[in-house]
Scaffold this active site. Structure first.
Site, mmCIF file in Angstrom:
data_model
loop_
_atom_site.group_PDB
_atom_site.id
_atom_site.type_symbol
_atom_site.label_atom_id
_atom_site.label_comp_id
_atom_site.label_asym_id
_atom_site.label_seq_id
_atom_site.Cartn_x
_atom_site.Cartn_y
_atom_site.Cartn_z
ATOM 1 N N ASP A 42 9.281 2.798 0.000
ATOM 2 C CA ASP A 42 8.399 3.461 0.987
ATOM 3 C C ASP A 42 8.326 2.959 2.524
ATOM 4 O O ASP A 42 8.171 2.057 2.676
ATOM 5 C CB ASP A 42 6.969 2.914 0.185
ATOM 6 N N LYS A 73 3.925 9.300 8.669
ATOM 7 C CA LYS A 73 3.886 8.767 10.019
ATOM 8 C C LYS A 73 4.665 9.321 11.114
ATOM 9 O O LYS A 73 4.441 10.443 11.478
ATOM 10 C CB LYS A 73 3.496 7.386 9.892
ATOM 11 N N TYR A 98 0.796 -1.037 0.164
ATOM 12 C CA TYR A 98 0.148 0.220 -0.004
ATOM 13 C C TYR A 98 0.664 1.198 0.153
ATOM 14 O O TYR A 98 1.760 1.368 0.791
ATOM 15 C CB TYR A 98 -0.730 -0.143 1.189
HETATM 16 C C1 LIG Z 1 0.315 4.914 5.675
HETATM 17 C C2 LIG Z 1 0.966 4.675 4.389
HETATM 18 C C3 LIG Z 1 0.937 5.492 3.304
HETATM 19 C C4 LIG Z 1 0.311 6.689 3.264
HETATM 20 O O1 LIG Z 1 0.302 7.625 3.956
HETATM 21 P P1 LIG Z 1 -1.028 8.626 4.262
HETATM 22 O O2 LIG Z 1 -0.458 9.501 5.208
HETATM 23 O O3 LIG Z 1 -2.092 7.803 4.937
HETATM 24 O O4 LIG Z 1 -1.322 9.078 2.956
HETATM 25 C C5 LIG Z 1 1.863 5.193 2.181
HETATM 26 N N1 LIG Z 1 2.838 4.048 2.308
HETATM 27 C C6 LIG Z 1 2.722 3.176 3.389
HETATM 28 C C7 LIG Z 1 3.539 2.086 3.535
HETATM 29 C C8 LIG Z 1 1.934 3.445 4.323
HETATM 30 O O5 LIG Z 1 1.751 2.613 5.477
#
Ligand SMILES: *Cc1c(COP(=O)(O)O)cnc(C)c1O
Length: 432
Positions: free
Chosen positions: A241, A269, A146
């Site tokens: 990511d 985060k 994701y």
């Molecule tokens: C949470 C998440 C995102 C998206 O971040 P948002 O601040 O919710 O837009 C992207 N990549 C990973 C791996 C995530 O866990």
């Protein structure tokens, strides 16, 4: 159990009148586990309280940001002090420089970093940059990975899409998803074969170096190193990511822990200390293609917001000075061991994947190494376990395909309590 939910039920009903599904992000609605989501009134340390006054040990931590627990005093003070000096200027501020410098010092691949307001935005912008830099258009992602909700990345994604079994998303033109190639996670040959035949089309390979959105799935031995080699040979960028894993798996992220250095890194985060912040960074030569140094446009009214940056900076400073990673690792292992014991005592088959302070208890007797094996878990049993835990005051992620997070506010006695509660919950769901 007799947990009162009257207030949350009323609020949820009212919210559904004015907010689609009553929530501002889909997994919060509890679709995968059923029932009414508690509306949260406040949090402190490892605990949260809902609108009906029920107390829970929180194992979600706002899905990753709260590595220091809720309302950590120093973080709250930093945000309040920043807000008193003015909440936004749309002009450069010193705190952005301080946060950027801490990120550059901590994350091996990052020489230069741009701050944005969410992980979604950071990934979207990093991909634009990777395409511009390579002059290629296709993006490789992995099944169950994701990367936020931008159009091109919803193809066979994890997190809420896995939870809600949404394979493809209406409103996303096929022409856009056609630019995304989806491969199975932890299968190096699949990437090598693709890059051997179509390297000149592939701008980047985008991966969660430790998968966190199909539940926790660690990279197989040599997998990340193999991706590094294959992308370098193909002239494609390797993009990590690290929105979850940054400052979580180690202070230097997964790249620090596994010693594999990508071309671009995405953060989010934890770096916002509980406020909306995302970031992407990498080698200066690539990052300097961004406007205003270069031609790749990217902007944001609230990017580098001083209140959010103050909270993020204080969070990173505390992580740097307290260095809690060994302790977090030990406590998460203690928790995983206890959950294993609880499950084996009642004869329920589970597989626990854990990397540092992120873990998932899969209701499966098979190893979970990719999306297909994660998806083979007994989600119905997970849903019953989830509710049996919630009724006893332990707030777990409301989906099999998400991670539990341990924070520095979780003590050994919290971990013991979670394991004791899991024994009772597993007994309850085993007899039915
Ligand atoms: C949470 C998440 C995102 C998206 O971040 P948002 O601040 O919710 O837009 C992207 N990549 C990973 C791996 C995530 O866990």
């Amino acid at each position: 159990m007799s947990r009162s939910q009257a207030k949350s039920e009323t609020l949820f009903a009212q919210a559904q009148q004015v907010i689609p599904g009553g929530v501002n992000s889909p997994v919060r609605a509890f679709k995968a586990v059923g029932g009414t989501p508690p509306f949260i009134a406040r949090g402190l340390g490892a605990a949260i309280w809902d609108a009906d006054g029920n107390e829970y040990i929180d194992c979600v931590g706002s899905w990753g940001p709260l590595i220091l627990g809720h309302a950590r005093a120093e973080v709250v003070s930093a945000a309040c002090e920043a807000a008193r000096r003015g909440t936004t200027f749309g002009a450069p501020t010193e705190v952005e420089l301080l946060l950027a410098r801490m990120i550059v010092d901590a994350v091996p691949s990052i020489e230069s970093v741009r701050l944005v307001s969410s992980g979604t935005e950071a990934v979207m912008s990093a991909i634009r940059l990777a395409r511009a830099y390579t002059d290629r258009s296709k993006v490789v992602k992995f099944e169950g990975g994701y990367h936020g909700h931008s159009d091109g990345l919803l193809a066979r994604a994890g997190s809420g899409l896995a939870t809600l079994s949404i394979p493809d998303c209406p409103g996303v033109p096929e022409a856009i998803t056609a630019e995304t190639i989806v491969l199975p996670y932890n299968n190096l040959t699949a990437v090598e074969d693709l890059l051997a035949s179509r390297a000149d089309e592939i701008a980047c390979v985008l991966i969660e170096p430790v998968a966190g959105n199909m539940g926790v799935v660690p990279p197989a031995h040599g997998y990340l190193e193999g991706l590094r080699r294959a992308t370098r040979n193909a002239g494609s960028l390797l993009v990590f990511d690290e929105v979850i894993t940054g400052f979580r798996v180690s202070y230097g992220g997964a790249q620090g822990a596994y010693n594999v250095i990508p071309d671009l890194t995405i953060l989010g985060k934890i770096i916002g200390g509980g406020f909306p912040v995302g970031a992407f960074g990498g080698r200066r030569e690539i990052m300097d293609m961004l406007a205003p140094s270069g031609p790749v446009y990217q902007a944001g009214t609230l990017s580098g917001n001083p209140v959010a940056c103050a909270a993020g900076l204080t969070t990173l400073q505390l992580l740097a000075s307290e260095d809690p990673y060994v302790q977090l690792d030990r406590r998460a292992q203690f928790l995983a061991d206890g959950l294993h014991q609880a499950a084996s005592r009642v004869g329920v088959s589970i597989t626990i994947n854990r990397v540092a302070s992120m873990l998932t208890m899969f209701f499966s007797d098979q190893p979970v190494v990719d999306y297909a094996s994660a998806a083979a878990s007994d989600t119905e049993r997970h849903a019953r376990f989830f509710h049996a835990m919630l009724d006893r005051g332990v707030y777990l992620p409301p989906s099999q395909f998400e991670a539990m997070f341990v924070s520095t506010a979780h003590t050994d006695s919290h971990a013991e309590h979670i394991c004791e509660t899991a024994k009772l919950a597993l007994e309850e769901i085993a007899v039915r």
